[in-house]
Design an enzyme around this catalytic site. Sequence first.
Site, short mmCIF file in Angstrom:
data_model
loop_
_atom_site.label_atom_id
_atom_site.label_comp_id
_atom_site.label_asym_id
_atom_site.label_seq_id
_atom_site.Cartn_x
_atom_site.Cartn_y
_atom_site.Cartn_z
N PHE A 72 30.06 1.37 29.47
CA PHE A 72 31.00 0.90 30.51
C PHE A 72 32.09 0.01 29.94
CE2 PHE A 72 26.83 1.41 32.57
CZ PHE A 72 27.15 2.23 33.64
N THR A 116 37.44 8.68 34.36
CA THR A 116 38.20 8.29 35.55
C THR A 116 38.97 9.45 36.15
OG1 THR A 116 40.11 6.95 36.23
CG2 THR A 116 40.01 7.53 33.93
N TYR A 140 45.99 4.31 30.50
CA TYR A 140 44.56 4.13 30.78
C TYR A 140 43.87 5.50 30.90
CZ TYR A 140 40.37 3.59 33.58
OH TYR A 140 39.10 3.71 34.07
N ARG A 281 53.72 1.34 44.35
CA ARG A 281 53.33 0.92 42.99
C ARG A 281 53.51 2.14 42.09
NH1 ARG A 281 47.22 -1.27 42.25
NH2 ARG A 281 46.78 0.94 42.47
N1 UDP Z 1 46.83 -0.95 47.10
C1 UDP Z 1 47.62 -1.65 48.01
N2 UDP Z 1 47.70 -3.01 47.88
C2 UDP Z 1 47.05 -3.71 46.92
C3 UDP Z 1 46.22 -3.00 46.01
C4 UDP Z 1 46.14 -1.61 46.13
O1 UDP Z 1 48.24 -1.07 48.88
O2 UDP Z 1 47.20 -4.94 46.87
C5 UDP Z 1 46.70 0.51 47.24
C6 UDP Z 1 47.14 1.27 45.99
O3 UDP Z 1 48.51 1.55 46.04
C7 UDP Z 1 46.27 2.52 46.10
C8 UDP Z 1 45.00 2.05 46.82
O4 UDP Z 1 45.33 0.81 47.42
O5 UDP Z 1 46.91 3.48 46.91
C9 UDP Z 1 43.84 1.84 45.87
O6 UDP Z 1 44.28 1.05 44.78
P1 UDP Z 1 43.29 0.44 43.74
O7 UDP Z 1 44.10 -0.40 42.76
O8 UDP Z 1 42.16 -0.22 44.43
O9 UDP Z 1 42.69 1.71 42.98
P2 UDP Z 1 43.39 2.95 42.21
O10 UDP Z 1 43.50 4.04 43.24
O11 UDP Z 1 44.70 2.50 41.66
O12 UDP Z 1 42.39 3.27 41.16
#
Ligand code: UDP
Length: 326
Positions: A72, A116, A140, A281
């Site tokens: 992990f 992932t 990543y 993002r």
């Molecule tokens: N997200 C959000 N606000 C935050 C953090 C995450 O809107 O403060 C959204 C992000 O854009 C994604 C989802 O939540 O669509 C899950 O994000 P996370 O970082 O938990 O996991 P990822 O999908 O990136 O692995």
Amino acid sequence: MILVLGGAGYIGSHAVKILIESGESVVVVDNLETGHLASVNKKAIFYQVDIRDEEALTAVFEAHDIEAILHFSANSLVGESCENPLKYFENNVYGANVLLKVMRDHDVKKIIFSSTAAVYGEPKIVPITEESETLPTNPYGESKLMMEKMFKWSDAAHGIKFVSLRYFNVAGADKSGDIGEAHTVETHLIPLVLQVPLGKREAISIYGDDYPTKDGTCIRDYIHVIDLIHAHLLALNYLRAGNESNIFNLGSGSGFSVKEVIEVAEEVTGKPIKTLIAPRRSGDPSVLIASPEKAKAILKWEPKHTNVREIIEDAWRFHINKPNGY
Ligand code: UDP
């Protein structure tokens, strides 16, 4: 003896606890860069070692009779990997290289490691099967795909059997509330949302509400950490039974939007959660949903805690118990 690399991290600490509960003997190696010693079950033997330190890692392999490895330890933040890709290639890829060398030299032939959904990049078809194209959109995901290839060639040359588990969005916590997700720099949606009712954050930013989804926010497949770890135990049995190396998606097969997660968190915590609409993002696909059918068919995996409410309830129990982390 099972060696758990990264056993002081969020997912690794759950693996250590469940392995011990199922009667395994466990050695943990963690450099404690992001992990917490307090999260490691006291029945495990612990070494503070960085897997890139070949000499120190070798000493662990010589001190214990290691049957299999659960790996992990990795850096796992998408945003950070875009800013500092070499950190990801050094820790994740070079770390795997050192590990494989030590495994080869000590005749350790079984490893289960965390991959992932980021190896797929922007999916063309959902749900995503293991046959989907792998085109990572960040370093990543690229580093994990490179690791998968290193394991594949090490199997071909040295007979090191691996199971690569491609995680979707891991969340939730052990039912005890004693261990859970406590990152110093938190970027994941569920723990960040819960910081608002905990009084540690004014509001949660929704990264984009103009995606082509039912409510405009991104959809993700949330998988309970306990179900995820059970898949690792099944993968261990799969390798013990002499099966070939393989790759499996670990997700529930259903998706929840960012807005839905926030609504459920309001219900679970009984507190209103203030939201702000922020820009998208970069690198976020609009929809990521796994097809878990292969893991169900071959590993006989049956996730039991697929309801996002239960995932959030369990995460909330941990955060109430340890509002300032470990
Ligand atoms: N997200 C959000 N606000 C935050 C953090 C995450 O809107 O403060 C959204 C992000 O854009 C994604 C989802 O939540 O669509 C899950 O994000 P996370 O970082 O938990 O996991 P990822 O999908 O990136 O692995």
